[in-house]
Every structure is written in structure tokens, then in C-alpha cells.
Write an enzyme that holds these catalytic residues in place. Structure first.
Site, mmCIF file in Angstrom:
data_model
loop_
_atom_site.group_PDB
_atom_site.id
_atom_site.type_symbol
_atom_site.label_atom_id
_atom_site.label_comp_id
_atom_site.label_asym_id
_atom_site.label_seq_id
_atom_site.Cartn_x
_atom_site.Cartn_y
_atom_site.Cartn_z
ATOM 1 N N SER A 25 0.803 -1.221 0.000
ATOM 2 C CA SER A 25 0.000 0.000 0.000
ATOM 3 C C SER A 25 0.834 1.269 0.000
ATOM 4 C CB SER A 25 -0.932 0.014 1.220
ATOM 5 O OG SER A 25 -1.839 -1.068 1.145
ATOM 6 N N SER A 26 2.039 1.231 0.470
ATOM 7 C CA SER A 26 2.850 2.453 0.544
ATOM 8 C C SER A 26 4.310 2.087 0.370
ATOM 9 C CB SER A 26 2.633 3.158 1.889
ATOM 10 O OG SER A 26 3.092 2.342 2.951
#
Length: 694
Positions: A25-26
Site C-alpha cells: 500500500s505504501s
């Protein structure tokens, strides 16, 4: 769910390729949560174990560092969906359903395409065939749980942020000019240059009331404004650039400069292209607002004034209010004129005249919006002079004295009303106290009576509270009335106002700003005369009229009496003599300049007046050549006789041009030179020739 993998994976699936989707996600998760990444890549071995050759297992990991909340900007997921839709994928592998999508719309779209193309879905728990109802239902539940998990994570995170923000302890990026101390307090930037530049911005806006004026001053004086880099290379460094209008608005709207902590000023929304955009939230809807939370450059009251001024300036860009902000230019009523015919706002148009720009007030609403004609226009100078004179008259000390006398009378009435309200308040207190005593005297066990008395006591208290609030509100309103020192200051201001208004050093913008404080708008109706209807601040109206300025064609026209006089003088004098005579009589042209022979000639030709030459010729006067032929001499002899007075002549031009009176039946007797005087040439009557004479 069937767990028999061998049954689900058949030859058709193996004929097609396997796609492994890897996502974090990041970027922080990519660098720190490496174990999850390794587990996702390890699914490739599961695909090989099911029968796919290693070279036909495609790994899609271009979405590392991107959130799965939506498919926008996830090129890898878009590529995967395309492969599934075209039937190239036999199986799609992902560690969890949340790796593929955390959005039910994207997830179910993928399932629908996989069911149509007979593509299998595999996660860490097993292999699913979306074409089967039970498998598809289970995958749908997993997708719902994945989206719910994301919602819970967000709610938990937002709850913590909001709770911290309500205490004013949330560390948010600070605008330029403010910094955090090591103990997380917000203070002014210790850099003196940054402080002075920010203060200059607010000082300039305080003086001008316009963001555009702030930009013009800073750029005109070559003052650069600081900007701090928030992220990336050079984070925290300060750059100095020219400031623009949006940057000024951003600073003026930021409550941190007033020492206030605010949270929830903007919210994220998505536009038609599903791009996230920031929307401004009304101040009444801010989630947190804590005034005086830390040091600032301006007070909260000044911040409120700035917001009101910016809001008023913004409404000036609407079609009905456009151009109300004072700008450069001598047109005094710029932005405050309304057309008396169509109601639209009139514009100011400038034209050069004698080295200066002369203002014209024009209603071109029909020209701009309907390709029509000008509604009306008028020269600005007479209107400005009339309004200025009225403004000085209104601001005269006598008028102010009358207004203050009225104010004094109102004050007396207010005092009487305050006394009456005080009496009502005293009576209300007595009735409430009486109701309280009645309630205390009743037997508490007698609930029927006690409840009635208690209700009566509560009603009296509510009445007393409402009356008390109204009394306090009215007192605050009464305090706005002028006291004696304020009246003295106003009288002093009225004495200074004409001097300031007529001072040449007072610029056009300052005059317009002063006028805007007194006059709301002015309606013009141009007819036989210019009707000016003024609406003052407070609603009072006043009307006046000025003579309509004559058009230039009429102004430049020579008066009829002057033309008649020139026509009369042409009977006996030439252009030079006429110009001298007109100047002696005090006549001037339309510019106020004295007449010259050339200007007299221009008037004569314009009005078709016959020249002195034409008039002499019509009177029978002859040219020198014609007289020479008649006398049988050369033309120079005729001019010589004219200078000696032998021939009578009339000058018709200023450059010694003459016409001669007909000599008649004469002949020229030549003169004779002699030591004793001789004889001058003369004209003698010609004798008729006798018949037979030799």
C-alpha cells in the site's frame, strides 16, 4: 467450496498463462514490510506446483507502493484486468484478496470477467473458480471484508487524529513564518527576514484591502517572498520567489497566522475523472477551531476583517458587481455606477485628450452580451465634479452638526427606553422570586399543587432569562451610539476632509476608497440632462442633475455671430485684418486661442464665405495684367503706378496682392526726367480720333 484443486485446474487453464499480482500500500511498507513482499513473490512456486511452467508465470509488481482503495493510477491492476478479459489468464494469484483490490466495485468487476473467461483466482488459502456460485460467494465475502477492514483502519486512524486535533496538539504542516519548537510549540520563525516579509504582506493588505494590490506592491518593489520545501530533496530549505495572487490569498485565508488552530478546513473529493481534489469547507463546518492557540502575526479580529474584505472583493467579480475595487484611473465613480436604463453596471472608458486620459462612463452590457449598441454614455468629468461637490457639502461641519443633533435626540430616546426595560426587568425578578417563595411554602407531598407551582416558577425564570438577554443585547447596541469624544473626533474629521479631498497628493485610488465608504452606488440616466441618483451608505438617497456635456462637433463649431461678423468684415478687410479685429473684440476659437489669418481662412472656407478677392472681382476690380493690357504697358509699370497712387488699388491678401480699379477711358502719359523735377507719368483722358485725321 470445493477444495479439490486438481478438479478445478484443467488443461484449458494450463494452456493459458498465470499472473501473479504483487502490491504493497505504501513505499514505507515496501521498504519496511519486506516479509509480506517475499510471501507474495513465493506464490509463483505455487503456480509452478499446479502445472504452469515458470516462464509462463507473469509477475505484475508495478503497483508496489500504491493503495488498493481504487483502480485509478494502478497500471498493473489495469493490465491484469485486460489480460483476464481477453482470456489470456488461466489463473490469477494474489496473497490476499486485499492485495488485488480494497474496493468492492473493482473486485466484483474482476470476478465477473474471470467468470466469463473461466479464469481461476488463487490466494494463500486455496483456488477458486468464480464461475461456481459457492466460490464466487466466498470471494465476494472476502472482498467485502477487505473493504470493511480498510474502513475500520481509516476510522481508527481518523479518530485518533481528530481526538488529538480537538486538544490542539496535532502537528500539522505550518505555513511559512511559523515553526515548531522542540517541545512541539508553535512560534514565529526566528528568521527575521521571513518575519518582516510576512508582516509586510499583512501591513500592505491592511492599507489597501486588496490581494492584487499586495502582489503589485511586492512585485513593484522587487520583494521576494519565502517558501519552504515540504518534501523531497532539500526538504525544509527556504526558497525566495516572486509572490502571486493565489499565494497571497492562501496566506490571508490561513487562520494560523492569527494564532488559531484549525482542523478540517478542506476535504477530499473526486472529480469527473476520479482525480482527488481538495474542496474548501465553510468555517462553520470546520471540525476544530481553537483561537489564540499560539502566537500569530495578526489578531483574530483582524483576521475576521480580512475575511470580510476578501469576501466582498470576491463578490466584485460577479457580473452585477464587477470592478468595485478601486483601481488606477481618474474616473471617480469606477465600480459604483449603474445604468438608469438597463440596470447593468457601467464601465469606465478612457481616451487620450491633450496628453491626459479623459474618463467616459459607458454602459456596454448590450454590446458585450447581446452584440447590441451602447445603452448610454456620458463624459465623466462633469459627473465627477458634481458628485465631489455634493460629497464635500454632505461632509460639511453644519451637516455633521445636524446629524449629531439627531444622534443626540436618539440617544435620549434610547435612555428612556433603557429605563423602561430596567423596570420590566425588575418586575420580572420580583415575579420570579414570588413564584419561588410560593413553591417553597407548599407541602412537597401535595404533588398536584407543587407541580403547578414548580411549572409556574420555571416559566417565570424563563421569562426573566429571555428579558435579561434582550436587555443585555440592547445595551450592547446602545453602546454603539456616539459619545462626546467620538463626536469631537468626527467634527475634526469634517474640517480635514475637504483639505484631504482637494489635495493634489491624494491619489485617485484613495479618493475612490473614501467615496466608497460613503456612497453605495450611483445611478445615471442620460437624457436632455444627466440625472444622478446617489444611494448613500445606510440607504438614504439623493438626486441631482448636471447639464449634458455638448458633443465635440458642437463644441468645435464657431458661433454664428462670429461667422456673421467675419462675413461683414470681408467686405472691406482681408483675413489678417479680420483676425486682428476679432481678437480686439475678445473672440476666441473653441480651444480658447486667439484668431490668426489661417484660422479666419479655415472658418471662411468651412462656412462657404466668399473671399476678399472674390468680392473685389465681383465689384469689377482688375488684376495688374488686365490693367497693363488696357493701358498698353507692362505689368511692372502698373504695379509701379499703383505704388505711386496713380492707379487706385485694393489689397486682398496679406502678402501684398492687389486688385486695381478700372482706369476707364484714359491713356498713360509718360513722365519725363529733368534736373528741375521733371514730370511724373499721369493718366489723361483719351481723345476720340477725328475722322480723316492723319
Amino acid at each position: 467450496m470445493s477444495t479439490d484443486i486438481a478438479i478445478k485446474v484443467d488443461a484449458d487453464h494450463l494452456r493459458r498463462d498465470a499472473f501473479l499480482y504483487v502490491r504493497q500500500s505504501s513505499l514505507r511498507q515496501v521498504f519496511e514490510n519486506t516479509e509480506s513482499t517475499k510471501r507474495q513473490y513465493a506464490l509463483r512456486d505455487r503456480a509452478v506446483a499446479l502445472g504452469w511452467p515458470i516462464e509462463r508465470v507473469h509477475v505484475i509488481d508495478s503497483d508496489l507502493g500504491l493503495s488498493g482503495a481504487q483502480s485509478q493510477d494502478r497500471d498493473g491492476f489495469q493490465h491484469l484486468v485486460s489480460e483476464v478479459a481477453m482470456g489470456h489468464a488461466g489463473i490469477v494469484l494474489g496473497l490476499e484478496v486485499s492485495r488485488l483490490a480494497r474496493n468492492n466495485a473493482d473486485w466484483h468487476r474482476l470476478l465477473e470477467l474471470a467468470a466469463l473467461s473461466r479464469t481461476l483466482i488463487m490466494d494463500e488459502d486455496g483456488v477458486y473458480d468464480p464461475a461456481y456460485f459457492n466460490d464466487r460467494m466466498l470471494l465476494g465475502l472476502k472482498g467485502t471484508m477487505s473493504e470493511a477492514e480498510l474502513h475500520i483502519l481509516k476510522s481508527r486512524l481518523q479518530g485518533g487524529i481528530l481526538n488529538k486535533a480537538r486538544r490542539g496538539e496535532l502537528e500539522m504542516p505550518l505555513p511559512i513564518g511559523l515553526v515548531y519548537t522542540p517541545d512541539a510549540r508553535v512560534v514565529l520563525d526566528p528568521d527575521r527576514q521571513i518575519q518582516d516579509t510576512v508582516r509586510l504582506l499583512f501591513d500592505t493588505f491592511r492599507q489597501t484591502g486588496s490581494a492584487c494590490a499586495v502582489v503589485r506592491r511586492l512585485r513593484g518593489e522587487k520583494i521576494l517572498f519565502p517558501r519552504r520545501i515540504r518534501r523531497g530533496i532539500g526538504k525544509g530549505d527556504v526558497l525566495w520567489n516572486e509572490i502571486d495572487h493565489s499565494r497571497v490569498l492562501q496566506i490571508l485565508h490561513n487562520p494560523r497566522y492569527a494564532g488559531a488552530f484549525a482542523y478540517g478546513r478542506t476535504r477530499t473529493a473526486y472529480n469527473a475523472k476520479l482525480k482527488p481534489v481538495q474542496l474548501r469547507v465553510a468555517r462553520s463546518d470546520w471540525q476544530v477551531l481553537i483561537p489564540d492557540a499560539h502566537d500569530g502575526y495578526i489578531s483574530w479580529a483582524e483576521y475576521e476583517r480580512n475575511q470580510a474584505a476578501l469576501e466582498q472583493n470576491a463578490t466584485g467579480f460577479s457580473p452585477g458587481l464587477r470592478g468595485r475595487m478601486p483601481r488606477q484611473g481618474s474616473g471617480l465613480l469606477q465600480g459604483r455606477l449603474l445604468c438608469g436604463r438597463c440596470g447593468a453596471r457601467m464601465r469606465v472608458h478612457y481616451e487620450p485628450f491633450e496628453g491626459r486620459l479623459r474618463p467616459y462612463y459607458v454602459c456596454n452590457e448590450a454590446v458585450v452580451r447581446h452584440a447590441g449598441k451602447h445603452c448610454q454614455w456620458v463624459r465623466g468629468a462633469p459627473v465627477d465634479e458634481a458628485v465631489s461637490a455634493l460629497l464635500l457639502e454632505v461632509m460639511a461641519p453644519a451637516a455633521i452638526d445636524v446629524a449629531l443633533a439627531v444622534q443626540q435626540e436618539i440617544t435620549q430616546r434610547v435612555e428612556q427606553a433603557a429605563a423602561l426595560r430596567g423596570t420590566q426587568l425588575q418586575r420580572a425578578r420580583y415575579e420570579a422570586e414570588l413564584a419561588r417563595r410560593r413553591y417553597l411554602k407548599v407541602d412537597p407531598d401535595n404533588r398536584l399543587v407543587a407541580d403547578a407551582l414548580e411549572a409556574d416558577w420555571n416559566a417565570r425564570l424563563r421569562d426573566l432569562d429571555a428579558l435579561q438577554r434582550e436587555h443585555e443585547r440592547q445595551n450592547e447596541a446602545d453602546h454603539s451610539l456616539l459619545d462626546e469624544p467620538a463626536q469631537q473626533r468626527i467634527r475634526a474629521l469634517t474640517a480635514d476632509f475637504p483639505r484631504i479631498w482637494n489635495d493634489e497628493r491624494t491619489g485617485a485610488v484613495e479618493r475612490k476608497r473614501m467615496l466608497g465608504l460613503l456612497i453605495e452606488d450611483v445611478t445615471l440616466l442620460v437624457d436632455d440632462e444627466v440625472n444622478i441618483n446617489i444611494r448613500w451608505r445606510g440607504g438614504r438617497t439623493q438626486s441631482l442633475s448636471v447639464a449634458r456635456p455638448r458633443p465635440m462637433s458642437v463644441i468645435r463649431k464657431t458661433p454664428a455671430q462670429v461667422v456673421a461678423l467675419i462675413n461683414e468684415l470681408l467686405e472691406a478687410t482681408n483675413d489678417r485684418q479680420i483676425a486682428a479685429r476679432l481678437n480686439e473684440l475678445g473672440h476666441r476659437n473653441w480651444r480658447g486661442e486667439p484668431f490668426t489669418p489661417k484660422k479666419v481662412m479655415l472658418v471662411r472656407r468651412t462656412y462657404g464665405l466668399k473671399s476678399r478677392y472674390e468680392r473685389l472681382r465681383e465689384g469689377g476690380m482688375l488684376t495688374g495684367e488686365e490693367v497693363a493690357q488696357q493701358l498698353g504697358v507692362c505689368e511692372s509699370t502698373v504695379h509701379q503706378l499703383g505704388r505711386k497712387g496713380t492707379l487706385k488699388r485694393h489689397r486682398y491678401a496679406s502678402n501684398h496682392r492687389y486688385l486695381y480699379e478700372p482706369p476707364g477711358n484714359v491713356r498713360l502719359e509718360k513722365g519725363a526726367g529733368s534736373r528741375y523735377g521733371g514730370r511724373q507719368p499721369r493718366l489723361i483722358v483719351a481723345q476720340p480720333l477725328q475722322q480723316g485725321a492723319s
